[in-house]
Design a protein around this motif. Structure first.
Motif, PDB file in Angstrom:
ATOM      1  N   PHE A  23       0.861  -1.172   0.000  1.00  0.00           N
ATOM      2  CA  PHE A  23       0.000   0.000   0.000  1.00  0.00           C
ATOM      3  C   PHE A  23       0.901   1.225   0.000  1.00  0.00           C
ATOM      4  CE2 PHE A  23      -3.122   2.991   1.836  1.00  0.00           C
ATOM      5  CZ  PHE A  23      -4.121   2.814   0.898  1.00  0.00           C
ATOM      6  N   ALA A  24       0.591   2.208  -0.816  1.00  0.00           N
ATOM      7  CA  ALA A  24       1.493   3.333  -1.060  1.00  0.00           C
ATOM      8  C   ALA A  24       1.779   4.173   0.178  1.00  0.00           C
ATOM      9  CB  ALA A  24       0.929   4.222  -2.161  1.00  0.00           C
ATOM     10  N   THR A  25       0.828   4.297   1.096  1.00  0.00           N
ATOM     11  CA  THR A  25       1.015   5.199   2.231  1.00  0.00           C
ATOM     12  C   THR A  25       1.209   4.498   3.572  1.00  0.00           C
ATOM     13  OG1 THR A  25      -1.381   5.394   2.503  1.00  0.00           O
ATOM     14  CG2 THR A  25      -0.281   7.041   1.098  1.00  0.00           C
ATOM     15  N   SER A  26       1.445   3.199   3.548  1.00  0.00           N
ATOM     16  CA  SER A  26       1.696   2.468   4.794  1.00  0.00           C
ATOM     17  C   SER A  26       2.564   1.251   4.492  1.00  0.00           C
ATOM     18  CB  SER A  26       0.383   2.028   5.444  1.00  0.00           C
ATOM     19  OG  SER A  26      -0.203   0.967   4.719  1.00  0.00           O
ATOM     20  N   ASN A  27       2.805   0.465   5.498  1.00  0.00           N
ATOM     21  CA  ASN A  27       3.601  -0.749   5.321  1.00  0.00           C
ATOM     22  C   ASN A  27       2.738  -1.972   5.043  1.00  0.00           C
ATOM     23  OD1 ASN A  27       6.051   0.569   5.744  1.00  0.00           O
ATOM     24  ND2 ASN A  27       5.863   0.385   7.962  1.00  0.00           N
ATOM     25  N   ASP A  28       1.443  -1.780   4.797  1.00  0.00           N
ATOM     26  CA  ASP A  28       0.538  -2.897   4.518  1.00  0.00           C
ATOM     27  C   ASP A  28       0.929  -3.560   3.209  1.00  0.00           C
ATOM     28  OD1 ASP A  28      -0.799  -2.147   6.790  1.00  0.00           O
ATOM     29  OD2 ASP A  28      -2.467  -1.209   5.733  1.00  0.00           O
ATOM     30  N   ARG A  29       0.874  -4.897   3.214  1.00  0.00           N
ATOM     31  CA  ARG A  29       1.217  -5.676   2.026  1.00  0.00           C
ATOM     32  C   ARG A  29       0.046  -6.594   1.706  1.00  0.00           C
ATOM     33  NH1 ARG A  29       6.220  -5.501   0.439  1.00  0.00           N
ATOM     34  NH2 ARG A  29       6.289  -7.612  -0.340  1.00  0.00           N
ATOM     35  N   TYR A  54     -10.102   3.957 -11.902  1.00  0.00           N
ATOM     36  CA  TYR A  54      -8.843   3.335 -11.505  1.00  0.00           C
ATOM     37  C   TYR A  54      -8.002   3.070 -12.748  1.00  0.00           C
ATOM     38  CZ  TYR A  54     -11.103   2.527  -7.032  1.00  0.00           C
ATOM     39  OH  TYR A  54     -11.737   2.702  -5.830  1.00  0.00           O
ATOM     40  N   VAL A  55      -6.685   3.050 -12.573  1.00  0.00           N
ATOM     41  CA  VAL A  55      -5.770   2.707 -13.658  1.00  0.00           C
ATOM     42  C   VAL A  55      -4.815   1.627 -13.167  1.00  0.00           C
ATOM     43  CG1 VAL A  55      -5.863   4.943 -14.818  1.00  0.00           C
ATOM     44  CG2 VAL A  55      -4.161   4.560 -13.042  1.00  0.00           C
ATOM     45  N   VAL A  56      -4.315   0.839 -14.102  1.00  0.00           N
ATOM     46  CA  VAL A  56      -3.346  -0.207 -13.792  1.00  0.00           C
ATOM     47  C   VAL A  56      -2.123   0.010 -14.671  1.00  0.00           C
ATOM     48  CG1 VAL A  56      -2.895  -2.698 -13.802  1.00  0.00           C
ATOM     49  CG2 VAL A  56      -5.154  -1.844 -13.148  1.00  0.00           C
ATOM     50  N   SER A  57      -0.959   0.042 -14.036  1.00  0.00           N
ATOM     51  CA  SER A  57       0.297   0.252 -14.765  1.00  0.00           C
ATOM     52  C   SER A  57       0.735  -1.045 -15.438  1.00  0.00           C
ATOM     53  CB  SER A  57       1.383   0.714 -13.793  1.00  0.00           C
ATOM     54  OG  SER A  57       1.824  -0.382 -13.010  1.00  0.00           O
ATOM     55  N   PRO A  58       1.698  -0.974 -16.341  1.00  0.00           N
ATOM     56  CA  PRO A  58       2.203  -2.185 -16.992  1.00  0.00           C
ATOM     57  C   PRO A  58       2.742  -3.231 -16.018  1.00  0.00           C
ATOM     58  CG  PRO A  58       2.892  -0.265 -18.219  1.00  0.00           C
ATOM     59  CD  PRO A  58       2.263   0.242 -16.950  1.00  0.00           C
ATOM     60  N   ALA A  59       3.261  -2.815 -14.859  1.00  0.00           N
ATOM     61  CA  ALA A  59       3.795  -3.770 -13.879  1.00  0.00           C
ATOM     62  C   ALA A  59       2.760  -4.185 -12.839  1.00  0.00           C
ATOM     63  CB  ALA A  59       5.019  -3.184 -13.179  1.00  0.00           C
ATOM     64  N   GLY A  60       1.556  -3.606 -12.885  1.00  0.00           N
ATOM     65  CA  GLY A  60       0.490  -4.019 -11.978  1.00  0.00           C
ATOM     66  C   GLY A  60       0.185  -3.085 -10.832  1.00  0.00           C
ATOM     67  N   ALA A  61       0.787  -1.906 -10.778  1.00  0.00           N
ATOM     68  CA  ALA A  61       0.427  -0.921  -9.753  1.00  0.00           C
ATOM     69  C   ALA A  61      -0.980  -0.407 -10.050  1.00  0.00           C
ATOM     70  CB  ALA A  61       1.429   0.228  -9.740  1.00  0.00           C
ATOM     71  N   ILE A  62      -1.716  -0.050  -8.995  1.00  0.00           N
ATOM     72  CA  ILE A  62      -3.082   0.429  -9.158  1.00  0.00           C
ATOM     73  C   ILE A  62      -3.175   1.853  -8.620  1.00  0.00           C
ATOM     74  CG2 ILE A  62      -5.502   0.076  -8.535  1.00  0.00           C
ATOM     75  CD1 ILE A  62      -4.814  -2.890  -8.106  1.00  0.00           C
ATOM     76  N   GLY A  63      -3.750   2.735  -9.436  1.00  0.00           N
ATOM     77  CA  GLY A  63      -3.934   4.122  -9.031  1.00  0.00           C
ATOM     78  C   GLY A  63      -5.371   4.551  -9.195  1.00  0.00           C
ATOM     79  N   LEU A  64      -5.716   5.657  -8.522  1.00  0.00           N
ATOM     80  CA  LEU A  64      -7.055   6.227  -8.597  1.00  0.00           C
ATOM     81  C   LEU A  64      -6.961   7.629  -9.186  1.00  0.00           C
ATOM     82  CD1 LEU A  64     -10.103   6.337  -7.873  1.00  0.00           C
ATOM     83  CD2 LEU A  64      -9.409   7.172  -5.622  1.00  0.00           C
ATOM     84  N   CYS A  65      -7.769   7.887 -10.205  1.00  0.00           N
ATOM     85  CA  CYS A  65      -7.870   9.222 -10.803  1.00  0.00           C
ATOM     86  C   CYS A  65      -9.171   9.842 -10.305  1.00  0.00           C
ATOM     87  CB  CYS A  65      -7.898   9.148 -12.319  1.00  0.00           C
ATOM     88  SG  CYS A  65      -6.360   8.625 -13.053  1.00  0.00           S
ATOM     89  N   GLU A  69      -7.566  13.135 -14.291  1.00  0.00           N
ATOM     90  CA  GLU A  69      -6.213  13.395 -14.768  1.00  0.00           C
ATOM     91  C   GLU A  69      -5.146  13.029 -13.741  1.00  0.00           C
ATOM     92  OE1 GLU A  69      -5.747  17.287 -16.348  1.00  0.00           O
ATOM     93  OE2 GLU A  69      -7.385  17.061 -17.762  1.00  0.00           O
ATOM     94  N   ASP A  70      -5.236  13.560 -12.514  1.00  0.00           N
ATOM     95  CA  ASP A  70      -4.216  13.288 -11.497  1.00  0.00           C
ATOM     96  C   ASP A  70      -4.378  11.873 -10.949  1.00  0.00           C
ATOM     97  OD1 ASP A  70      -3.231  15.841 -11.782  1.00  0.00           O
ATOM     98  OD2 ASP A  70      -4.475  16.644 -10.159  1.00  0.00           O
ATOM     99  N   ILE A  71      -3.266  11.158 -10.835  1.00  0.00           N
ATOM    100  CA  ILE A  71      -3.295   9.774 -10.350  1.00  0.00           C
ATOM    101  C   ILE A  71      -2.738   9.722  -8.941  1.00  0.00           C
ATOM    102  CG2 ILE A  71      -2.494   7.413 -10.692  1.00  0.00           C
ATOM    103  CD1 ILE A  71      -2.088   8.111 -13.659  1.00  0.00           C
ATOM    104  N   ASP A  72      -3.526   9.164  -8.025  1.00  0.00           N
ATOM    105  CA  ASP A  72      -3.054   8.843  -6.688  1.00  0.00           C
ATOM    106  C   ASP A  72      -2.762   7.345  -6.698  1.00  0.00           C
ATOM    107  OD1 ASP A  72      -3.459  11.429  -5.616  1.00  0.00           O
ATOM    108  OD2 ASP A  72      -5.584  10.984  -5.307  1.00  0.00           O
ATOM    109  N   TRP A  73      -1.491   6.972  -6.629  1.00  0.00           N
ATOM    110  CA  TRP A  73      -1.123   5.560  -6.674  1.00  0.00           C
ATOM    111  C   TRP A  73      -1.415   4.932  -5.324  1.00  0.00           C
ATOM    112  CZ3 TRP A  73      -0.709   3.271 -11.082  1.00  0.00           C
ATOM    113  CH2 TRP A  73      -0.433   4.048 -12.202  1.00  0.00           C
ATOM    114  N   LEU A  74      -2.242   3.877  -5.326  1.00  0.00           N
ATOM    115  CA  LEU A  74      -2.687   3.224  -4.099  1.00  0.00           C
ATOM    116  C   LEU A  74      -1.881   1.985  -3.770  1.00  0.00           C
ATOM    117  CD1 LEU A  74      -6.519   3.379  -4.843  1.00  0.00           C
ATOM    118  CD2 LEU A  74      -5.161   5.002  -3.509  1.00  0.00           C
TER     119      LEU A  74
END
Length: 119
Positions: A23-29, A54-65, A69-74
Protein backbone atom coordinates in the motif's frame (compact mmCIF):
# COMPACT_ATOMS: atom_id res chain seq x y z
CA UNK A 1 -2.56 2.20 -19.10
CA UNK A 2 -5.96 0.56 -18.78
CA UNK A 3 -8.75 2.27 -16.85
CA UNK A 4 -11.55 0.71 -14.80
CA UNK A 5 -14.74 1.79 -13.03
CA UNK A 6 -14.21 -0.50 -10.03
CA UNK A 7 -11.24 -1.40 -7.89
CA UNK A 8 -12.10 -5.08 -8.30
CA UNK A 9 -11.76 -4.89 -12.09
CA UNK A 10 -8.43 -3.10 -11.70
CA UNK A 11 -7.24 -5.66 -9.13
CA UNK A 12 -8.21 -8.57 -11.39
CA UNK A 13 -6.05 -7.22 -14.22
CA UNK A 14 -3.25 -6.28 -11.84
CA UNK A 15 -3.23 -9.86 -10.51
CA UNK A 16 -2.26 -11.05 -14.00
CA UNK A 17 0.83 -8.83 -13.88
CA UNK A 18 2.17 -9.41 -10.36
CA UNK A 19 1.40 -11.38 -7.20
CA UNK A 20 2.03 -8.94 -4.35
CA UNK A 21 1.59 -5.24 -3.62
CA UNK A 22 2.48 -2.67 -1.01
CA UNK A 23 0.00 0.00 0.00
CA UNK A 24 1.49 3.33 -1.06
CA UNK A 25 1.01 5.20 2.23
CA UNK A 26 1.70 2.47 4.79
CA UNK A 27 3.60 -0.75 5.32
CA UNK A 28 0.54 -2.90 4.52
CA UNK A 29 1.22 -5.68 2.03
CA UNK A 30 -1.24 -7.69 -0.03
CA UNK A 31 -1.17 -10.96 -1.92
CA UNK A 32 -3.62 -11.70 -4.76
CA UNK A 33 -6.37 -13.06 -2.53
CA UNK A 34 -6.03 -10.21 -0.02
CA UNK A 35 -6.11 -7.55 -2.73
CA UNK A 36 -9.18 -9.04 -4.41
CA UNK A 37 -11.08 -9.27 -1.10
CA UNK A 38 -10.12 -5.69 -0.21
CA UNK A 39 -11.15 -4.46 -3.67
CA UNK A 40 -14.54 -6.17 -3.54
CA UNK A 41 -15.21 -4.79 -0.04
CA UNK A 42 -14.11 -1.30 -1.03
CA UNK A 43 -16.34 -1.27 -4.12
CA UNK A 44 -19.41 -2.34 -2.13
CA UNK A 45 -18.84 -0.07 0.88
CA UNK A 46 -17.31 3.02 -0.72
CA UNK A 47 -17.71 3.15 -4.52
CA UNK A 48 -15.91 5.91 -6.39
CA UNK A 49 -17.89 8.76 -7.96
CA UNK A 50 -18.79 8.78 -11.64
CA UNK A 51 -15.99 11.18 -12.62
CA UNK A 52 -13.30 8.94 -11.14
CA UNK A 53 -11.66 5.73 -12.32
CA UNK A 54 -8.84 3.33 -11.50
CA UNK A 55 -5.77 2.71 -13.66
CA UNK A 56 -3.35 -0.21 -13.79
CA UNK A 57 0.30 0.25 -14.76
CA UNK A 58 2.20 -2.19 -16.99
CA UNK A 59 3.80 -3.77 -13.88
CA UNK A 60 0.49 -4.02 -11.98
CA UNK A 61 0.43 -0.92 -9.75
CA UNK A 62 -3.08 0.43 -9.16
CA UNK A 63 -3.93 4.12 -9.03
CA UNK A 64 -7.05 6.23 -8.60
CA UNK A 65 -7.87 9.22 -10.80
CA UNK A 66 -10.26 11.41 -8.81
CA UNK A 67 -10.61 14.14 -11.38
CA UNK A 68 -9.82 12.21 -14.53
CA UNK A 69 -6.21 13.40 -14.77
CA UNK A 70 -4.22 13.29 -11.50
CA UNK A 71 -3.29 9.77 -10.35
CA UNK A 72 -3.05 8.84 -6.69
CA UNK A 73 -1.12 5.56 -6.67
CA UNK A 74 -2.69 3.22 -4.10
CA UNK A 75 -1.04 -0.17 -4.55
CA UNK A 76 2.55 -0.46 -5.73
CA UNK A 77 3.67 -3.61 -7.51
CA UNK A 78 6.31 -5.62 -5.68
CA UNK A 79 7.33 -7.00 -9.09
CA UNK A 80 8.64 -3.56 -10.10
CA UNK A 81 9.04 -1.39 -6.98
CA UNK A 82 10.95 1.27 -8.92
CA UNK A 83 8.46 1.49 -11.79
CA UNK A 84 8.24 5.02 -13.21
CA UNK A 85 4.58 5.81 -12.48
CA UNK A 86 2.97 8.78 -14.22
CA UNK A 87 1.38 11.55 -12.16
CA UNK A 88 -1.41 12.23 -14.64
CA UNK A 89 -3.63 10.14 -16.87
CA UNK A 90 -3.60 10.70 -20.60
CA UNK A 91 -6.14 8.79 -22.62
CA UNK A 92 -4.84 6.85 -25.58
CA UNK A 93 -6.85 7.05 -28.79
CA UNK A 94 -9.44 4.30 -28.89
CA UNK A 95 -9.24 3.69 -32.63
CA UNK A 96 -6.32 3.59 -35.01
CA UNK A 97 -6.30 2.88 -38.70
CA UNK A 98 -4.76 0.18 -40.85
CA UNK A 99 -1.82 1.54 -42.84
CA UNK A 100 -2.69 -0.68 -45.80
CA UNK A 101 -6.44 -0.34 -46.29
CA UNK A 102 -7.34 2.58 -43.98
CA UNK A 103 -10.00 0.69 -42.03
CA UNK A 104 -10.52 1.59 -38.39
CA UNK A 105 -9.00 -0.89 -35.94
CA UNK A 106 -9.62 -1.29 -32.23
CA UNK A 107 -6.67 -0.21 -30.11
CA UNK A 108 -4.69 -3.27 -29.10
CA UNK A 109 -5.71 -5.31 -32.15
CA UNK A 110 -2.79 -7.08 -33.77
CA UNK A 111 -4.32 -7.45 -37.22
CA UNK A 112 -6.69 -5.43 -39.36
CA UNK A 113 -10.19 -6.93 -39.26
CA UNK A 114 -10.74 -5.88 -42.88
CA UNK A 115 -7.59 -6.96 -44.75
CA UNK A 116 -5.61 -8.96 -42.18
CA UNK A 117 -2.50 -6.77 -42.27
CA UNK A 118 -0.45 -6.80 -39.07
CA UNK A 119 -1.01 -3.54 -37.18
Amino acid sequence: MERFDTLLEAAELSATRCTSWSFATSNDRYDVKGLLVLAETSDSEDPIDEDSFYVVSPAGAIGLCNDGEDIDWLFLSDAAPNEDLPLTYQAEPQIKFCSKCGSGAVLGARFCGQCGTAL
